[in-house]
Structure formats: C-alpha cells, structure tokens
Motif scaffolding. Structure first.
Motif, PDB file in Angstrom:
ATOM      1  N   VAL A  18     -59.377   8.192 -52.811  1.00  0.00           N
ATOM      2  CA  VAL A  18     -57.992   7.588 -52.630  1.00  0.00           C
ATOM      3  C   VAL A  18     -57.027   7.579 -53.967  1.00  0.00           C
ATOM      4  O   VAL A  18     -55.727   7.942 -53.991  1.00  0.00           O
ATOM      5  CB  VAL A  18     -58.032   6.318 -51.892  1.00  0.00           C
ATOM      6  N   THR A  73     -55.970  11.048 -55.184  1.00  0.00           N
ATOM      7  CA  THR A  73     -55.057  11.529 -54.233  1.00  0.00           C
ATOM      8  C   THR A  73     -53.738  10.692 -54.775  1.00  0.00           C
ATOM      9  O   THR A  73     -52.631  11.480 -54.568  1.00  0.00           O
ATOM     10  CB  THR A  73     -55.388  11.256 -52.879  1.00  0.00           C
ATOM     11  N   VAL A 123     -53.416  10.223 -46.909  1.00  0.00           N
ATOM     12  CA  VAL A 123     -53.186   9.419 -47.878  1.00  0.00           C
ATOM     13  C   VAL A 123     -51.802   9.613 -48.506  1.00  0.00           C
ATOM     14  O   VAL A 123     -50.843   9.344 -48.717  1.00  0.00           O
ATOM     15  CB  VAL A 123     -54.168   8.980 -48.957  1.00  0.00           C
TER      16      VAL A 123
END
Length: 432
Positions: free
Chosen positions: A118, A121, A181
């Motif tokens: 996450v 990203t 995301v």
C-alpha cells in the motif's frame, strides 16, 4: 563456503562420520548432552553447491527430518585443505534447503506485505501524477513483490505446494490491491487543489509510457524474472533486482487504477494488460531457470510431480503470454506507424518550404508543427490532423493555397487522409 551443523541421532554416529570420511570432508564432533534423542553434534565446512548432495547421503546414513540441521554462511574460512573440496563441489548455486529458506524469508507475513505494498503504491501513484521517474523508482524500493514471485516458482520446482500457492495469492491479490489503492487515491485527488483542473492524465509522460506497452516491456519482465532467480541462487543483489521486478509491476498497476479513477477505461485496460504480461513473464522465466539449474525435491515420486507441475504451468503461462503478445504486437506496430507518419509529415513540410516558390516569397518553415495522429487513429482509419505555423515577410503576399498544397503533398507522402490547419506570423527584418 557454508558451515553445516547436524545433530546425530542415537546409534548413527559411525555411519554418519563414515559418509563424511568418504567425502573427504574435515569435521569436528561434540557429544550432545541436551536431549536423549541425539548422541553427538557434527560440524563441517562445505561449498554451497555441496550441501544438498552431502545432506542426501547423511539422510541415507540415518539423519532424520526430526534432527536439527543448521547451515551457516561464515565471513571467512581459512584452510589450504579446502581447495580439493572446492574442486569436487564446483558451482555457484545454493542448495535446495537454502533456496527454500530464502524463498520463505522473501515472502513476508501477509500484514507486512500489505502494508509495504500500500505504501509503495501511494508513493508510485504520486510519482506518476508528478511525472517523476525518481519518485517512482524510490517507491519500488519499498515494494515487496520479489518474494512472492520467487516463492511461487521455488514452490513449484521443489513440490512445496503451500509455498507456491501462497506466492501466487500474494502476487495476484497484491496487484489487485495496488489497482484499487491507486484508484482510490486518484478519485480523492482529482477533486482537490493538488491537481490542475481538467488534467488529462494521458498527457503525463510516466503514465503514457504505461499505456503504450510493447515487446520491450515483455523483455524487461523476462529479464527481471531471470535476474531475480539468479540473485537468489547466488545470494547477491536481491534488493536491486527486487526494484526491477517492482518497476515492472507496481507503476502499471497504479496507472490502471488512475485510469479507473478518471473514467478512462482504455487507459485502465492497457495498463492492466501490461501488468498481466509482466507478471506472467517474471514467473515463467524464474520457473524455467530454477528447473534448468537442477533444483529438485527429494524422492523420485516428488520429482515426477514437480516435473509435471513445471511443464503444465510453463505451458499455461507461455500460452497466456503468447495471447497477450498479440496485444503487444498490435500496440508496437501501430505506435511505429504513428511515429512514421509524424516523421513523414515533418520531412515533407520541410521539403515544401525549401522550394524556391516559398523561399523567394520570404515564407519560412513553420515555427511550430503539430501532428495529431495516435495509434488508435491508425487502427480506426482516422485522418492525420496537422497544424503548422509559418512566418512571412511583411509586405509579401501569402500564397492562398498553402494549406491545400500541403494537404495534397502530405496525403501523397503518407498515403492517408490529411486535415491541415495553417497559421501565419508576420516577420520583420531590419539591417543596421
């Protein structure tokens, strides 16, 4: 060099030491007093490639799977007696046991994997929107995708189904999470002051690179997979190789998410195709290299299962890559044709304004020539849209048919329909 420590079960000291004597390996033995199941601890040096065959013989001599075996990597081993051992066990790859341990270490706990993915990203999405290659590469240092790619291939080759299945789950789930995301970040940011209003993400260079995949992308992914396998087998450069693998996967996944956020489903689809092609290529190249390098599970039955799994998965991955390569071939061809048309237009306009008719009238080549012709225009048979601006001397008469003449010439040069828009700028020249 490796240092191997093995606990010898009760009654197995003599056959175990006989194996080491037969292999002409120097060793040290200590009596074991900690547990009643073992009578001694033996320690010996061995080159990395020799760990696997020697351990196979020791198991035949009575070392069970319940016995602790520790393989250490010493900083330095100094002894002239090691040269003969190095000649007997020459090679650079590590043992099967060490490969399994490295693959398990590279695939972190799910919570850690998700957290790092996450974060990488988020950083990569920001880098794409900022058109910053440095930021994107920095994000790839955080991305944890090398471990799952390697563990999936290792698990297949050595018949460790749980390891292989976990590697596949982390890769597929992780990339889907990256797309979601990036889509969420894009949806939040496009309505804020952080981005200019009316931003067209297709005009951002770093995003445009991921929406026009070609065969070079496939070669990058194949090279990344091979480099990852080699770095694990030889224990060097795995961090830098992990960056290369992440570059092939996370930025296009983030691009696909941004395409969803902006409602540009063509961008989302082409970037997703690039992600899938890269993912398949990384896995198939690592899988083949591990098998060619000689890694096998213990036992003939397990070797048969592993061989069947490697063949079937390689075939499936190759078929999928071949199918998706049609898309890559189409994009490569259309991109080449679009670039060729732009080059033809530029050259033809140059030749046109170098002719005496225009030179004598003081009309110079365009200050600005813009060719609006994309690969999708080539596929759909759309006309080539050309806009150019030319300067002319004050007091001179502008030939009224410049746009028409340019259109006819460009149509003949490119073999396509052309829409021409011409602009004019008055030029004044004074000699002092």
């Amino acid at each position: 060099m490796r240092i191997v420590q093995v606990l010898i079960p009760e009654g197995k000291r003599e056959p175990v030491l006989a194996v080491l004597d037969d292999e002409q390996i120097d060793y040290a033995v200590w009596d074991e007093t900690g547990r009643g199941d073992f009578e001694a601890l033996v320690q010996f040096p061995i080159p990395p490639i020799g760990v696997e065959p020697v351990m196979a013989r020791l198991r035949e001599a009575g070392i069970s799977k319940n016995a602790y075996t520790i393989v250490l990597s010493p900083e330095t081993v100094v002894s002239s007696r090691l040269e003969a051992l190095k000649k007997r066990y020459s090679g650079l790859r590590i043992s099967r046991e060490e490969l399994i341990a490295r693959a398990e270490d590279l695939a972190p706990a799910t919570s850690t994997f998700v957290a790092f993915l996450v974060l990488s990203t988020i950083i990569a999405t920001g880098g794409l929107l900022l058109d910053s290659a440095a930021t994107i590469i920095g994000a790839m240092v955080v991305a944890p995708l090398m471990g799952p790619a390697i563990s999936a291939s290792v698990g297949t080759v050595i018949d460790e189904r749980k390891l292989a299945a976990r590697g596949v789950r982390l890769q597929v789930g992780g990339l889907l999470l990256a797309i979601l995301v990036a889509a969420a970040i894009g949806a939040i940011m496009k309505g804020t002051l952080l981005l200019p209003p009316g931003l067209d993400i297709r005009e951002i260079g770093q995003i445009a690179e991921r929406t026009s995949p070609n065969f070079l992308s496939l070669f990058l992914a194949l090279g990344s997979g091979l480099a990852g396998a080699i770095s694990i087998m030889r224990g060097s450069g795995s961090t830098l190789v992990g960056v290369a693998i992440a570059v092939a996967l996370v930025p296009p996944a983030a691009t696909s998410g941004l395409g969803l956020a902006w409602g540009l489903y063509g961008v989302a689809l082409t970037a997703a195709v690039l992600v899938l092609v890269n993912l398949l290529a990384i896995n198939v190249s690592a899988l083949i290299l591990f098998w060619i390098s000689g890694f096998r599970p213990p036992g003939e039955e397990a070797v048969g299962r592993a061989r069947a799994a490697v063949i079937s998965r390689t075939a499936v991955l190759a078929i999928l890559i071949a199918f998706l390569s049609v898309v890559l071939a189409l994009v490569t061809y259309t991109s080449f044709q679009a670039a060729l048309v732009e080059q033809q237009v530029d050259q033809e306009l140059w030749d046109m304004f170098e002719e005496p008719r225009y030179v004598e009238a003081g009309i110079g080549r365009g200050k600005d020539v813009r060719v609006d012709y994309t690969p999708s225009d080539f596929l759909l048979g759309e006309p080539v849209r050309v806009t150019f601006i030319v300067g002319y001397q004050a007091g001179e008469e502008i030939p009224p048919d410049i746009a028409e003449v340019a259109g006819e010439r460009l149509k003949k040069a490119t073999g396509k329909d052309v829409e021409v828009t011409a602009g004019f700028v008055v030029a004044q020249q004074v000699a002092t």
